[in-house]
Design an enzyme around this catalytic site. Structure first.
Site, PDB file in Angstrom:
ATOM      1  N   ASP A 106       1.528  -1.467  -0.141  1.00  0.00           N
ATOM      2  CA  ASP A 106       0.009   0.376  -0.294  1.00  0.00           C
ATOM      3  C   ASP A 106       1.120   1.532   0.274  1.00  0.00           C
ATOM      4  OD1 ASP A 106      -1.827  -1.688   0.426  1.00  0.00           O
ATOM      5  OD2 ASP A 106      -2.529  -0.890   2.309  1.00  0.00           O
ATOM      6  N   HIS A 120       3.464   1.560  -1.766  1.00  0.00           N
ATOM      7  CA  HIS A 120       4.113   1.939  -2.883  1.00  0.00           C
ATOM      8  C   HIS A 120       2.830   2.573  -3.710  1.00  0.00           C
ATOM      9  CE1 HIS A 120       6.463  -1.317  -2.581  1.00  0.00           C
ATOM     10  NE2 HIS A 120       7.531  -0.618  -3.139  1.00  0.00           N
ATOM     11  N   GLN A 122      22.614  -2.480  -6.527  1.00  0.00           N
ATOM     12  CA  GLN A 122      22.262  -1.902  -5.287  1.00  0.00           C
ATOM     13  C   GLN A 122      22.222  -2.600  -3.757  1.00  0.00           C
ATOM     14  OE1 GLN A 122      18.147   0.126  -6.572  1.00  0.00           O
ATOM     15  NE2 GLN A 122      17.597   0.100  -4.475  1.00  0.00           N
ATOM     16  N   LYS A 158       9.957   6.872   3.892  1.00  0.00           N
ATOM     17  CA  LYS A 158      10.617   5.485   4.272  1.00  0.00           C
ATOM     18  C   LYS A 158      12.299   5.487   4.292  1.00  0.00           C
ATOM     19  CE  LYS A 158      10.845   0.710   5.180  1.00  0.00           C
ATOM     20  NZ  LYS A 158      11.105   0.462   4.265  1.00  0.00           N
ATOM     21  N   ASP A 159      12.337   5.852   2.978  1.00  0.00           N
ATOM     22  CA  ASP A 159      13.907   5.717   2.750  1.00  0.00           C
ATOM     23  C   ASP A 159      14.686   6.783   2.580  1.00  0.00           C
ATOM     24  OD1 ASP A 159      14.201   2.396   1.870  1.00  0.00           O
ATOM     25  OD2 ASP A 159      12.700   2.988   0.851  1.00  0.00           O
ATOM     26  N   GLN A 198      17.348   8.032   1.089  1.00  0.00           N
ATOM     27  CA  GLN A 198      17.699   7.819  -0.352  1.00  0.00           C
ATOM     28  C   GLN A 198      16.772   8.564  -0.681  1.00  0.00           C
ATOM     29  OE1 GLN A 198      16.186   4.131  -2.808  1.00  0.00           O
ATOM     30  NE2 GLN A 198      14.619   5.218  -2.619  1.00  0.00           N
ATOM     31  N   ARG A 242      10.046  -5.943   2.102  1.00  0.00           N
ATOM     32  CA  ARG A 242      10.098  -6.628   3.213  1.00  0.00           C
ATOM     33  C   ARG A 242      10.393  -7.418   4.552  1.00  0.00           C
ATOM     34  NH1 ARG A 242      15.739  -3.737   0.598  1.00  0.00           N
ATOM     35  NH2 ARG A 242      17.044  -5.611   0.102  1.00  0.00           N
TER      36      ARG A 242
HETATM   37  O1  PAF Z   1      13.028   2.458  -3.515  1.00  0.00           O
HETATM   38  C1  PAF Z   1      13.238   1.489  -4.148  1.00  0.00           C
HETATM   39  O2  PAF Z   1      12.813   0.697  -4.020  1.00  0.00           O
HETATM   40  C2  PAF Z   1      14.399   1.213  -5.213  1.00  0.00           C
HETATM   41  O3  PAF Z   1      16.163   1.060  -4.203  1.00  0.00           O
HETATM   42  C3  PAF Z   1      14.434   2.041  -6.276  1.00  0.00           C
HETATM   43  C4  PAF Z   1      14.421   3.647  -5.797  1.00  0.00           C
HETATM   44  C5  PAF Z   1      12.955   1.753  -7.130  1.00  0.00           C
HETATM   45  C6  PAF Z   1      16.049   1.947  -6.638  1.00  0.00           C
HETATM   46  O4  PAF Z   1      15.821   0.932  -7.476  1.00  0.00           O
END
Ligand code: PAF
Length: 294
Positions: free
Chosen positions: A40, A42, A66, A155-156, A159, A193
């Protein structure tokens, strides 16, 4: 009635042709980069950009670059059929699901090197090549799709900051938007995860967010950020987590705090439960810090 499945393209040329056609008819385009196994969180990102752009592309690509050598690339959940069904219900326009060879063809030998927020001593300390892998694939996806907007979950958080910095530094003509973290009812941040968690670990997992809120509250009341983070670390360790870090950082740069009373603060944490590594972060509310006479 079953919603029509979105069109799936696997080749860069097909993606470009479709996006160019939309642009030619004056439409704006948003990209939601994902590694699939959509939850949810995403879907909320998709709904968020649907408000801001006429057309939405969701990319699904489990990016090998990654993942570290001992990480979960092989067992990372993959469910393209389930993902496209979920996206169909939202009316997503296009799914871009390239193969590894499309993204990293034979002879591929380049990498986007990121510094600044990518070297904050948080995720990068424990996953040294992670952000170069993220930056490289995200730069490629942005160049391939050429969206007006791209959204990444808070959340990330590190990133998100790395990608924002990269887009500015490389003059990528795209607006990078952050989407709020979606949580389970008990506070656990949604993540692909989370399915790795055993039942007892799943019961403990919400304590990560609770510990951040406890520390955030202390800082908001004028407490010392380093002490609050250290207390959160101790509480998590007592609860059975193996803590990588709990840190209070400048929310914009992720640098260590120099003037905690003035700076926007983000509290970030990463900790293991068994074989599952969880990350989370929260904003420390500025208004309450002021109210507390800070
Ligand atoms: O956050 C993610 O799912 C990944 O790190 C991303 C941004 C799609 C890059 O592979």
């Amino acid at each position: 009635m079953k919603a029509a499945l979105p069109k799936i393209v696997r080749r860069i040329n097909a993606l470009r042709t479709q996006v160019a056609a939309w642009r030619a008819s004056g439409e704006t385009v948003a990209l939601v980069p994902t590694m699939g196994a959509l939850h949810d969180g995403h879907l909320a990102l998709v709904e968020e950009v649907q408000k801001r752009a006429g057309r939405v592309v969701v990319s699904i690509f489990v990016n090998p670059a990654q993942f570290g050598p001992n990480e979960d690339l092989a067992r990372y959940p993959r469910d393209e059929r389930g993902d496209t069904a979920k996206l169909a219900r939202l009316g997503t326009d296009l799914v871009y699901a390239p193969s590894p060879a499309e993204i990293y063809p034979t002879g591929f030998a380049s990498k986007v090197l990121v510094n600044g927020p990518a070297k904050a001593g948080l995720e990068d300390k424990y996953r040294p090549d992670h952000f170069a892998g993220v930056a490289t694939v995200v730069a490629k996806l942005l160049i391939q799709c050429q969206p007006d907007i791209a959204i990444f979950g808070e959340k990330d958080y590190q990133q998100l900051m790395v990608i924002r910095r990269m887009a500015i530094d490389l003059d990528l003509p795209v607006r990078i938007v952050g989407g709020a973290t979606r949580r389970e009812k008990d506070g656990l941040a949604m993540s692909s995860r989370n399915i790795y968690l055993a039942a007892s670990e799943r019961a403990t997992a919400p304590l990560l967010n609770a510990a951040l809120h406890e520390a955030g509250g202390r800082i908001a009341e004028g407490g010392d950020p380093a002490k609050a983070a250290a207390a959160a670390r101790r509480a998590l360790t007592r609860a059975g987590f193996r803590v990588d870090y709990v840190a209070a950082r400048n929310a914009d740069t992720l640098a260590a705090l120099t003037a905690p009373r003035e700076e926007p603060i983000r509290l970030l944490a990463a900790a293991w439960l068994g074989r599952t590594r969880l990350i989370d972060n929260i904003a420390v509310k500025k208004a309450s810090r002021k109210k507390a006479g800070a």
